[in-house]
Design an enzyme around this catalytic site. Sequence first.
Site, short mmCIF file in Angstrom:
data_model
loop_
_atom_site.label_atom_id
_atom_site.label_comp_id
_atom_site.label_asym_id
_atom_site.label_seq_id
_atom_site.Cartn_x
_atom_site.Cartn_y
_atom_site.Cartn_z
N CYS A 142 0.86 -1.18 0.00
CA CYS A 142 0.00 0.00 0.00
C CYS A 142 0.90 1.23 0.00
O CYS A 142 1.86 1.30 0.76
CB CYS A 142 -0.90 0.00 1.24
SG CYS A 142 -2.02 1.42 1.34
N ARG A 272 -9.28 -1.52 10.46
CA ARG A 272 -7.93 -1.68 11.01
C ARG A 272 -7.74 -0.84 12.26
O ARG A 272 -8.02 0.36 12.27
CB ARG A 272 -6.89 -1.28 9.95
CG ARG A 272 -5.44 -1.48 10.37
CD ARG A 272 -4.50 -1.19 9.22
NE ARG A 272 -4.89 -1.95 8.04
CZ ARG A 272 -4.91 -1.47 6.79
NH1 ARG A 272 -4.54 -0.22 6.56
NH2 ARG A 272 -5.26 -2.24 5.78
#
Length: 413
Positions: A142, A272
């Site tokens: 990412c 998350r």
Amino acid sequence: MTWLDALAEKALNRELPTRDEALAVLSTTDDELLDVVAAAFRVRRRFFGRRVKLNYLVNIKSGLCPEDCSYCSQRLGSTADVLKYSWLKTDEVIASAEAGVAGGARRVCLVASGRGPTDRDIDRVAGTIAAFKDRNPDVEVCACLGLLSDGQAERLADAGTTAYNHNLNTAGGHYADICTTHEYADRVTTVESAKSAGLSPCSGLIAGMGETDEDLVDVAFALRELSPDSVPVNFLIPFDGTPLEGQWQLSPQRCLRILAMVRFVNPDAEVRLAGGREIHLRTLQPLALHVVNSVFLGDYLTSEGQPGAADLAMIADAGFTVEGAESEPGELAGALRSGTDTDPAKPEPEPAPPDAARQDQVQIRRRGAGTGLPANTGLPANTGLPANTGLPANTGLPANTGLPANTGLPANA
């Protein structure tokens, strides 16, 4: 059927709750808190079982950002004593990222300070990502580089980038209170651009910046509209030297309610548990695993997290399984079995002080990327020095060192 049961049923069917229902989650009492967590766990378990995905941050360019985001230790005008360095070289990035992979991370997140990348910056990062993917084809990457210009997301995708992170951070109506150098709409546009380029969209929020319950619900609903695959939920780390220093507005219970509300609004997203979890959730971190299905391993961009081995042991002790370590855990299982015993020559930290004296819990990062010191991953680095991982150091020193015992009481010195 209680209202929480009905709310969970909606989420299981991927139905959006009403605003009143989302607000009701945030206003529940402490007596209702375990019922809230249990309802959110039904949703988490349906879509993700008992798996926890580990993510690992690599700060590839730190400090000296021209933007004025009030929460950020790297902002324009910040006097926070954080690490400052320009772009790491490709081999440095790969070494740091692979330390996280060795600790069990399924995704590495490469983050750079700044308003947004130049085309030359994109070339640099794309080359680094391509080199990392050649060595680690199964690991997700990412990128988080700020606001993107036309064509930049596509170039990152072509290099093998999996996802792009750009958090909304707060509600559109509250955004001008925390940043004046760019607008909320700029962030929305960047998330949409990344998604259009085929990158997995990652976007979340920061709680604890003076927002109202309505602001939290607004940003959760805005995220649902963007349909991100990943929703990181951060809790403000109030660095000294930033406009939000000393802001301790969150309790562990409040954090759990926020996480549960985000789960009900984004039921099948990878929610998350991100920055600030250690200092705000504190001993209730394991309970949060019943709501989230993803965490950051080890340290953050400019602050230290709890020891990597403590993260791994927490997951195991709470009855969850690290994603990817189910059948061939290897070194990760060894780290889990080792638990969180610490070097007997190093005293345990004191219990969390009252809110008014909690600033010393913000630990500036001094290890990992950009430092030459071993990363906080849960596994010792092959350096000849013990990593700061929560595993006992091989010092040969006996436990009887003359240091105070781990009792929670001050030594009679």
